[in-house]
Design a protein around this motif. Structure first.
Motif, PDB file in Angstrom:
ATOM      1  N   ILE A 109      -3.830   2.524  10.133  1.00 28.89           N
ATOM      2  CA  ILE A 109      -5.024   1.845   9.636  1.00 28.89           C
ATOM      3  C   ILE A 109      -4.638   0.581   8.872  1.00 28.89           C
ATOM      4  O   ILE A 109      -5.224  -0.484   9.058  1.00 28.89           O
ATOM      5  CB  ILE A 109      -5.864   2.792   8.753  1.00 28.89           C
ATOM      6  CG1 ILE A 109      -6.416   3.930   9.616  1.00 28.89           C
ATOM      7  CG2 ILE A 109      -7.000   2.041   8.084  1.00 28.89           C
ATOM      8  CD1 ILE A 109      -7.158   4.996   8.865  1.00 28.89           C
ATOM      9  N   THR A 110      -3.605   0.693   8.009  1.00 32.38           N
ATOM     10  CA  THR A 110      -3.186  -0.472   7.232  1.00 32.38           C
ATOM     11  C   THR A 110      -2.740  -1.612   8.137  1.00 32.38           C
ATOM     12  O   THR A 110      -3.170  -2.763   7.978  1.00 32.38           O
ATOM     13  CB  THR A 110      -2.032  -0.096   6.280  1.00 32.38           C
ATOM     14  OG1 THR A 110      -2.473   0.968   5.450  1.00 32.38           O
ATOM     15  CG2 THR A 110      -1.615  -1.276   5.437  1.00 32.38           C
ATOM     16  N   TYR A 161      -8.416   1.195   2.121  1.00 27.66           N
ATOM     17  CA  TYR A 161      -7.186   1.022   2.893  1.00 27.66           C
ATOM     18  C   TYR A 161      -6.606  -0.363   2.709  1.00 27.66           C
ATOM     19  O   TYR A 161      -5.405  -0.555   2.656  1.00 27.66           O
ATOM     20  CB  TYR A 161      -7.452   1.274   4.375  1.00 27.66           C
ATOM     21  CG  TYR A 161      -7.723   2.699   4.684  1.00 27.66           C
ATOM     22  CD1 TYR A 161      -6.679   3.617   4.752  1.00 27.66           C
ATOM     23  CD2 TYR A 161      -9.015   3.142   4.877  1.00 27.66           C
ATOM     24  CE1 TYR A 161      -6.920   4.941   5.029  1.00 27.66           C
ATOM     25  CE2 TYR A 161      -9.269   4.470   5.152  1.00 27.66           C
ATOM     26  CZ  TYR A 161      -8.221   5.369   5.222  1.00 27.66           C
ATOM     27  OH  TYR A 161      -8.470   6.683   5.483  1.00 27.66           O
ATOM     28  N   TYR A 162      -7.505  -1.341   2.635  1.00 25.68           N
ATOM     29  CA  TYR A 162      -7.022  -2.712   2.511  1.00 25.68           C
ATOM     30  C   TYR A 162      -6.276  -2.896   1.195  1.00 25.68           C
ATOM     31  O   TYR A 162      -5.162  -3.407   1.175  1.00 25.68           O
ATOM     32  CB  TYR A 162      -8.181  -3.703   2.601  1.00 25.68           C
ATOM     33  CG  TYR A 162      -7.718  -5.115   2.446  1.00 25.68           C
ATOM     34  CD1 TYR A 162      -7.039  -5.746   3.485  1.00 25.68           C
ATOM     35  CD2 TYR A 162      -7.894  -5.811   1.259  1.00 25.68           C
ATOM     36  CE1 TYR A 162      -6.574  -7.033   3.349  1.00 25.68           C
ATOM     37  CE2 TYR A 162      -7.431  -7.102   1.123  1.00 25.68           C
ATOM     38  CZ  TYR A 162      -6.781  -7.711   2.164  1.00 25.68           C
ATOM     39  OH  TYR A 162      -6.314  -8.989   2.019  1.00 25.68           O
ATOM     40  N   VAL A 163      -6.904  -2.449   0.136  1.00 23.21           N
ATOM     41  CA  VAL A 163      -6.275  -2.619  -1.174  1.00 23.21           C
ATOM     42  C   VAL A 163      -4.960  -1.846  -1.224  1.00 23.21           C
ATOM     43  O   VAL A 163      -3.937  -2.347  -1.681  1.00 23.21           O
ATOM     44  CB  VAL A 163      -7.233  -2.190  -2.297  1.00 23.21           C
ATOM     45  CG1 VAL A 163      -6.525  -2.184  -3.636  1.00 23.21           C
ATOM     46  CG2 VAL A 163      -8.426  -3.124  -2.340  1.00 23.21           C
ATOM     47  N   GLY A 219      -3.140  -1.167   1.278  1.00 18.18           N
ATOM     48  CA  GLY A 219      -2.227  -1.878   2.175  1.00 18.18           C
ATOM     49  C   GLY A 219      -1.555  -3.044   1.497  1.00 18.18           C
ATOM     50  O   GLY A 219      -0.326  -3.142   1.502  1.00 18.18           O
ATOM     51  N   ILE A 220      -2.349  -3.947   0.880  1.00 21.19           N
ATOM     52  CA  ILE A 220      -1.715  -5.103   0.263  1.00 21.19           C
ATOM     53  C   ILE A 220      -0.893  -4.672  -0.939  1.00 21.19           C
ATOM     54  O   ILE A 220       0.156  -5.223  -1.209  1.00 21.19           O
ATOM     55  CB  ILE A 220      -2.708  -6.228  -0.116  1.00 21.19           C
ATOM     56  CG1 ILE A 220      -3.821  -5.741  -1.024  1.00 21.19           C
ATOM     57  CG2 ILE A 220      -3.265  -6.895   1.122  1.00 21.19           C
ATOM     58  CD1 ILE A 220      -4.702  -6.882  -1.509  1.00 21.19           C
ATOM     59  N   ALA A 221      -1.378  -3.613  -1.605  1.00 22.59           N
ATOM     60  CA  ALA A 221      -0.620  -3.146  -2.766  1.00 22.59           C
ATOM     61  C   ALA A 221       0.727  -2.578  -2.342  1.00 22.59           C
ATOM     62  O   ALA A 221       1.757  -2.898  -2.920  1.00 22.59           O
ATOM     63  CB  ALA A 221      -1.418  -2.094  -3.525  1.00 22.59           C
ATOM     64  N   SER A 222       0.716  -1.761  -1.291  1.00 23.30           N
ATOM     65  CA  SER A 222       1.980  -1.143  -0.892  1.00 23.30           C
ATOM     66  C   SER A 222       2.921  -2.189  -0.310  1.00 23.30           C
ATOM     67  O   SER A 222       4.124  -2.122  -0.500  1.00 23.30           O
ATOM     68  CB  SER A 222       1.733  -0.023   0.114  1.00 23.30           C
ATOM     69  OG  SER A 222       1.311  -0.553   1.343  1.00 23.30           O
ATOM     70  N   ALA A 223       2.356  -3.183   0.387  1.00 24.56           N
ATOM     71  CA  ALA A 223       3.195  -4.273   0.873  1.00 24.56           C
ATOM     72  C   ALA A 223       3.867  -4.947  -0.315  1.00 24.56           C
ATOM     73  O   ALA A 223       5.040  -5.307  -0.270  1.00 24.56           O
ATOM     74  CB  ALA A 223       2.367  -5.272   1.665  1.00 24.56           C
ATOM     75  N   GLY A 224       3.106  -5.088  -1.403  1.00 26.08           N
ATOM     76  CA  GLY A 224       3.643  -5.722  -2.606  1.00 26.08           C
ATOM     77  C   GLY A 224       4.717  -4.880  -3.273  1.00 26.08           C
ATOM     78  O   GLY A 224       5.764  -5.373  -3.666  1.00 26.08           O
TER      79      GLY A 224
END
Lengths: 278, 310
Positions: free
Chosen positions: A198-199, A266-268, A270-275
């Motif tokens: 999903i991410t 999921y979006y938040v 996603g960007i958080a885990s990418a960070g």
């Protein structure tokens, strides 16, 4: 002491409200103006009325539909971005699974090449890519918008990280039962990996929804022109009418807004885990 | 019908399959899995990257490809003397040097603000994030209207506080700053969300302990919050830096690189020399230089983050 805290809270709210106004006023103006006539928009510029929706006319919207194939732009964007997402999920997750779980000659070398590719900025390969696409006779086709963007080094990397952290036991017992690798992947690995799918889908969709430079040069007419490029052409197409442009912009914002409303969590994440991972 | 029998053999994992056969089959499966991605990456990423490097050493002109000759470092020498290129490099640098620290700090400040337990805080989070939901093309068009010197909201609003009127995008000294302001407005919410996730990872007991020791809010920020999100801070600064060096959509939509080339950027020049002037060789040299800049930033990132985690 308590009084001080109340004053501090009020001060905090004042700051928050002022900032919210700063971040929202352009968007409010855009939506409100899209329902006004041209003279009303200009007359209201100097007063607070610019943000007040006192009329509700859909003329600007019908005007947009008369002047540009808006629905076509919208469908083109939705279609080509969705196909990139779906094919990309498939191709990149398969590759990532091989890198995470299989033993084969050259695996580590190949994977370090993939990781190195993440650094290459798209803008630096624009012109040669254009020439390659021209060589394939794909200019102004969906192929040009889709095929170069299916494989994505960063997404392979994301998938692999996730697969590496999955427990191996389920896959191993399925293998004992004689399941093929492809079957293990589809029936065991993918259901366990929903979050990363999903991410990645979301990040890919949002990235390509905003694509501009490539479609600008790879498309030459409205038949395959996506929304972003269509908006830019409409903006520079005389006569420039504020109301029409505002209506078009408002409509063009809706798809991404829907995505965010439904997939916000999921979006938040996603960007958080990418960070975090970096 | 050989393939069918082979298939049943594998499915039942019968001992009739020799280890050698099995190993070969595994190899085919592996290459089948990575193959599509690798082929696509090769044709649409590696090949064009190699071509860009190669073209940058030639005088390839799009309309007369048959006259293409190897010219060595000629294109790169030309860059050093091209005032338009140097100006674009300077404009890009100006954008990067302002946007990276300001946007990062604004995003951090916003994250600290919305990280508090207050009524309605969710609304403020969404408000600051709202511009991210629109695309860059859309906000660029919208802000071109807002920045209109005669019929624009920006001058009306600034007039209330007694400022202006400004020329914004139509003035060579204001155009880039106008683009900078808008870009920060559009992008800060995104970084805010990443910071917010980082802030929420910091355990509460650290703050409680600090309060008991009599630390004030500023001391907590410096000694607990900032160290707690240091890696995220570096990550955001670098990601913003790379994104900022790619500046293209805003000047393309809002100013077409003007007035007087004051908003022309590196990527804008890659586009213009390549697709407008059809000078593939020269455009590729700019593209390669641009790539090197991004590469250096990425290497710096690795260094920084390694040092931090050690």
């Amino acid at each position: 002491m308590k009084k001080n805290r109340i004053i501090a809270q009020i001060g905090l709210y004042v700051i928050l409200v002022l900032l919210a106004i700063l971040f929202l006023f352009p968007l409010v103006w855009m939506v409100v103006s899209s329902f006004k006539t041209e003279p009303e928009i200009f007359a209201d510029l100097k007063s607070f009325k610019a943000f007040v929706p006192y009329t509700f006319s859909l003329d600007n919207y019908t005007g947009v539909f008369e002047r540009i194939p808006f629905i076509r732009y919208l469908l083109t964007s939705t279609l080509y971005v969705s196909v990139i997402v779906l094919l990309g999920l498939f191709v990149n997750s398969l590759a990532a699974y091989a890198f995470a779980r299989m033993q084969f000659k050259g695996r580590d070398l190949l994977f370090s090449v993939v990781v190195a590719l993440i650094i290459i900025p798209f803008e630096s390969i624009l012109l040669p890519l254009y020439l390659i696409i021209d060589e394939f006779d794909w200019l102004n086709t969906y192929q040009a918008l889709i095929i170069p963007f299916i494989a994505n080094a960063f997404n392979i990397f994301m998938f692999r990280q996730f697969f590496l952290n999955l427990p191996k036991e389920l896959e191993e017992s399925a293998r004992m039962d004689g399941a093929s690798t492809l079957r293990i992947f589809f029936q065991i690995v993918i259901p366990l990996s929903k979050p990363v799918f999903i991410t990645v889908a979301l990040l890919t969709f949002i990235t390509h929804w905003g694509d501009f430079m490539w479609p600008l040069i790879a498309t030459t007419d409205d038949s395959v022109r996506p929304l972003q490029v269509g908006m830019q052409f409409f903006f520079h197409q005389p006569p420039v009418k504020y109301g029409h442009v505002m209506a078009a912009l408002t409509m063009a914002t809706i798809p991404l807004l829907i995505i965010f409303v439904f997939f916000q969590k999921y979006y938040v994440q996603g960007i958080a885990s990418a960070g975090m991972k970096n | 019908m050989e393939p069918v029998t082979q298939k049943t053999n594998v499915n039942n994992a019968l001992p009739t399959v020799s280890p050698k056969q099995r190993k070969r089959k595994n190899l085919y499966t592996s290459y089948g899995f990575v193959g599509p991605a690798i082929i696509l990456l090769f044709v649409f990423l590696i090949l064009p990257a190699v071509l860009a490097l190669y073209f940058s050493f030639t005088n390839y002109y799009l309309l007369t490809p048959e006259n293409t000759k190897f010219v060595g470092m000629e294109n790169y020498k030309r860059l050093a003397e091209d005032s338009l290129f140097l100006k674009s490099l300077g404009n890009t640098a100006l954008f990067v040097v302002i946007v990276v620290p300001v946007q990062t700090l604004v995003a951090l400040a916003l994250a600290l603000l919305v990280n508090q337990k207050l009524m309605g805080i969710k609304f403020f989070r969404m408000a600051f994030f709202a511009p991210v939901v629109t695309s860059m093309v859309i906000v660029s068009i919208l802000w071109t209207f807002i920045y209109n010197p005669d019929n624009g909201l920006a001058n009306s609003i600034l007039n209330i506080v007694g400022l202006g009127p400004f020329q914004f995008l139509t003035d060579k000294d204001q155009a880039m700053y106008s683009i900078i302001f808008m870009s920060i407005w559009q992008g800060a919410g995104y970084q805010m969300m990443i910071f917010l996730a980082g802030l929420q990872e910091i355990p509460d007991h650290l703050y409680e302990a600090a309060s008991i020791d009599g630390a004030n809010a500023w001391q907590k920020l410096i000694h607990i919050t900032i160290p707690g999100i240091r890696n995220i801070l570096v990550f955001i600064a670098i990601v913003t830096m790379i994104a900022a060096t790619k500046l293209f959509i805003q000047p393309f939509v809002m100013t077409q690189g003007g007035p007087l080339d004051s908003t022309k950027t590196l990527v804008y020049m890659v586009y213009e020399t390549g697709f407008k002037f059809r000078d593939v060789g020269y455009s590729s040299a700019i593209a390669i230089l641009f790539f090197l800049i991004v590469l250096i930033i990425s290497i710096l990132q690795r260094r920084f983050i390694k040092e931090n985690t050690e």
